[in-house]
Design an enzyme around this catalytic site. Structure first.
Site, PDB file in Angstrom:
ATOM      1  N   VAL A  12       0.830  -1.213   0.000  1.00 23.00           N
ATOM      2  CA  VAL A  12       0.000   0.000   0.000  1.00 23.00           C
ATOM      3  C   VAL A  12       0.865   1.264   0.000  1.00 23.00           C
ATOM      4  O   VAL A  12       0.635   2.182  -0.794  1.00 23.00           O
ATOM      5  CB  VAL A  12      -0.992   0.008   1.191  1.00 23.00           C
ATOM      6  CG1 VAL A  12      -1.861   1.260   1.160  1.00 23.00           C
ATOM      7  CG2 VAL A  12      -1.865  -1.242   1.175  1.00 23.00           C
ATOM      8  N   LYS A 100      -7.152  -1.407   9.002  1.00 17.67           N
ATOM      9  CA  LYS A 100      -8.452  -1.685   9.646  1.00 17.67           C
ATOM     10  C   LYS A 100      -8.313  -2.197  11.068  1.00 17.67           C
ATOM     11  O   LYS A 100      -9.176  -1.981  11.901  1.00 17.67           O
ATOM     12  CB  LYS A 100      -9.278  -2.651   8.798  1.00 17.67           C
ATOM     13  CG  LYS A 100      -8.548  -3.888   8.313  1.00 17.67           C
ATOM     14  CD  LYS A 100      -7.985  -3.702   6.927  1.00 17.67           C
ATOM     15  CE  LYS A 100      -6.829  -4.668   6.709  1.00 17.67           C
ATOM     16  NZ  LYS A 100      -6.493  -4.894   5.353  1.00 17.67           N
ATOM     17  N   GLU A 124     -10.757   5.838   4.896  1.00 20.43           N
ATOM     18  CA  GLU A 124     -11.557   5.313   3.778  1.00 20.43           C
ATOM     19  C   GLU A 124     -11.050   3.949   3.301  1.00 20.43           C
ATOM     20  O   GLU A 124     -11.823   3.042   2.992  1.00 20.43           O
ATOM     21  CB  GLU A 124     -11.521   6.318   2.616  1.00 20.43           C
ATOM     22  CG  GLU A 124     -12.339   5.933   1.411  1.00 20.43           C
ATOM     23  CD  GLU A 124     -13.823   5.811   1.719  1.00 20.43           C
ATOM     24  OE1 GLU A 124     -14.446   6.832   2.015  1.00 20.43           O
ATOM     25  OE2 GLU A 124     -14.353   4.682   1.683  1.00 20.43           O
ATOM     26  N   VAL A 127     -11.888  -0.002   4.772  1.00 20.82           N
ATOM     27  CA  VAL A 127     -13.019  -0.878   4.420  1.00 20.82           C
ATOM     28  C   VAL A 127     -13.235  -0.808   2.914  1.00 20.82           C
ATOM     29  O   VAL A 127     -13.369   0.276   2.343  1.00 20.82           O
ATOM     30  CB  VAL A 127     -14.319  -0.439   5.135  1.00 20.82           C
ATOM     31  CG1 VAL A 127     -15.481  -1.351   4.738  1.00 20.82           C
ATOM     32  CG2 VAL A 127     -14.140  -0.444   6.642  1.00 20.82           C
ATOM     33  N   GLY A 129     -11.235  -1.508   0.418  1.00 19.23           N
ATOM     34  CA  GLY A 129     -10.093  -1.144  -0.443  1.00 19.23           C
ATOM     35  C   GLY A 129     -10.337   0.173  -1.156  1.00 19.23           C
ATOM     36  O   GLY A 129     -10.450   1.227  -0.534  1.00 19.23           O
ATOM     37  N   GLU A 185      -3.520 -10.665   3.478  1.00 19.68           N
ATOM     38  CA  GLU A 185      -2.796 -10.092   4.612  1.00 19.68           C
ATOM     39  C   GLU A 185      -1.450 -10.822   4.720  1.00 19.68           C
ATOM     40  O   GLU A 185      -1.286 -11.926   4.198  1.00 19.68           O
ATOM     41  CB  GLU A 185      -3.591 -10.324   5.907  1.00 19.68           C
ATOM     42  CG  GLU A 185      -4.945  -9.629   5.936  1.00 19.68           C
ATOM     43  CD  GLU A 185      -4.822  -8.125   5.855  1.00 19.68           C
ATOM     44  OE1 GLU A 185      -4.265  -7.512   6.763  1.00 19.68           O
ATOM     45  OE2 GLU A 185      -5.290  -7.552   4.852  1.00 19.68           O
ATOM     46  N   LYS A 200     -13.497  -4.983   9.601  1.00 19.48           N
ATOM     47  CA  LYS A 200     -14.208  -4.058   8.711  1.00 19.48           C
ATOM     48  C   LYS A 200     -15.688  -3.976   9.104  1.00 19.48           C
ATOM     49  O   LYS A 200     -16.300  -2.904   9.018  1.00 19.48           O
ATOM     50  CB  LYS A 200     -14.043  -4.521   7.260  1.00 19.48           C
ATOM     51  CG  LYS A 200     -12.587  -4.412   6.780  1.00 19.48           C
ATOM     52  CD  LYS A 200     -12.330  -5.203   5.517  1.00 19.48           C
ATOM     53  CE  LYS A 200     -10.902  -5.039   5.007  1.00 19.48           C
ATOM     54  NZ  LYS A 200     -10.554  -5.994   3.937  1.00 19.48           N
TER      55      LYS A 200
HETATM   56  N1  HSE Z   1      -6.394  -8.861   2.817  1.00 20.99           N
HETATM   57  C1  HSE Z   1      -7.394  -7.889   2.546  1.00 20.99           C
HETATM   58  C2  HSE Z   1      -8.380  -8.463   1.538  1.00 20.99           C
HETATM   59  C3  HSE Z   1      -6.742  -6.647   2.002  1.00 20.99           C
HETATM   60  O1  HSE Z   1      -8.092  -9.522   0.975  1.00 20.99           O
HETATM   61  O2  HSE Z   1      -9.428  -7.885   1.345  1.00 20.99           O
HETATM   62  C4  HSE Z   1      -7.635  -5.450   1.964  1.00 20.99           C
HETATM   63  O3  HSE Z   1      -8.083  -5.099   3.236  1.00 20.99           O
END
Ligand code: HSE
Length: 398
Positions: A12, A100, A124, A127, A129, A185, A200
């Site tokens: 990110v 999150k 933002e 939740v 992406g 993750e 989330k």
């Molecule tokens: N690991 C998370 C997903 C990344 O797969 O949605 C985004 O929060």
């Protein structure tokens, strides 16, 4: 010139730096000012990166630099993200995050601290992406009475389920693909066990109720127990299976949960495939509205982070922010009611349909899929207990 610092230079963080650089004209125009990435904080060095000269390892240089007005925390995890966020807000710097975990655990404290210090705290990207969902929920539909927010909130698990349903791919190989694509993750257990979706869900539930539930109190199931037979049963029902997070605020009661749900083909969430996420809000008088887009990945998440940066740069101290209060008072899981799918062996399905009136039964290979009418978790558990039956699978129906 707006000087910013990026904490964490992973998928990110590097995506944020790339977007600000590649889309310089767009961000300068929208933010009304040039952006200078003054620092990148990481444990590692990045000698080959165009930002190599900004990489530092000591956070105090950032927090003590009066020129830095915005800190972008994209490190993930609770610590030291918590300590860094508190220090930045107290130093009068706005903080933007995609993290999150830290929002779900400490969002109430950060929002209060931001207000106290006349700065913004925005999340933002935490939740959905890249989907703009939090800002619209606050600014565009907050005037409605929102009774439920529910969504497909984890790109990795939605990718895995889509591969299993559409291409017959195995769970393990779909997970490996999702990891390669940068969706998962760092520890993918947080994806497949539902922990990420739970965080989330806690945030979305707080947005509709003002109450931040502890994630430990939110009933959470992942997707690891979904079998091939469940996939075929759902297909026979003209439905699919999705990991759904739900926050319900109705008649003075608050409830949240995360679990796989059977979603009928006619429902908007059923069409959300691959890494896409969607958040459906049930609002009065608006009705149902759904936000849809890519829920994970560098570019999508960076878009949401930089969107927050644009808001901070143009709103000054006048951020529209929600107020969260920690709360443990919620409906118990036993009281939650829905229709259920139970996968039962030939020897036991008869006992269940005798006990629960108006079930529908579908023959599914060497077992039976029993669909119950709406019944509470507690009542169903005590019937199965009394009959001494453990279903091969138990999935709720949305
Ligand atoms: N690991 C998370 C997903 C990344 O797969 O949605 C985004 O929060």
């Amino acid at each position: 010139m707006t000087n910013i610092a990026i904490l964490g230079f992973g998928v990110v963080g590097s995506g944020v730096a790339k977007l600000i650089t590649d889309n310089k004209n767009e961000v300068t125009k929208l933010g009304g000012d040039d952006i200078n990435i003054k620092y990148v904080l990481d444990l590692r060095d990045f000698p080959d990166s165009p930002f190599a000269d900004r990489v530092i390892h000591d956070y105090s240089a950032i927090v003590n630099d009066p020129d830095v007005s915005v800190v972008i925390e994209v490190m993930g995890g609770s610590h030291p993200a918590y300590e860094y966020t508190v220090a930045a807000l107290k130093a009068g710097k706005s903080v933007i995050t995609s993290n999150k975990e830290v929002v779900a655990n400490f969002g109430d404290e950060f929002l209060a601290l931001a207000k106290e210090n006349g700065v913004c705290y925005r999340f933002e990207a935490a939740v959905g992406g890249g989907i703009p969902v939090i800002s619209p929920m606050i600014s565009c539909i907050g005037q409605n009475k929102i009774t439920e927010v529910r969504g497909i909130l984890n790109g990795t698990t939605n990718y895995i389920l889509t591969q299993m349903f559409t291409y017959g791919q195995s769970f393990d190989s779909a997970l490996r693909d999702a990891q390669k694509k940068g969706y998962a993750e760092s520890n993918p257990d947080a994806d497949i066990l539902g922990t990420d979706a739970c965080r989330k869900t806690a945030i979305l539930t707080a947005l509709i109720s003002g109450k931040l539930l502890p994630t430990s109190k939110i009933h959470t199931e992942g997707i690891t127990k979904i079998r091939d037979n469940d996939v075929s049963a759902a297909s026979k029902m003209g439905a699919t299976i999705k990991l759904v997070g739900r926050g319900i605020s109705k008649d003075g009661e608050l409830f949240a949960m995360v679990a796989p749900f059977i979603v009928s083909g006619g429902m908007p969430l059923s069409g959300v495939s691959g890494v896409y996420n969607a958040v459906e809000v049930i609002a009065d008088p608006l009705g149902n509205v759904m936000f849809y887009g890519q829920g994970a990945g560098a570019g999508a998440t960076a878009s949401a982070v930089v969107g927050d940066l644009m808001q901070v740069m143009t709103s000054g101290t006048n951020c529209s922010a929600p107020v969260f209060k920690k709360c443990e008072d919620m409906l118990s899981f036993d009281e939650f009611s829905s229709k259920h799918y139970l996968a039962l062996c030939k020897g036991c399905y008869g006992k269940v349909i005798e006990k629960i009136q108006n079930c529908t039964v579908i023959e599914n290979g060497d077992e039976y899929a029993v669909i119950t009418p709406v019944i509470s978790e507690g009542e169903l558990a005590s019937i199965l207990d009394e009959l001494d039956i453990t279903p091969k699978s138990h999935i709720r129906i949305l």
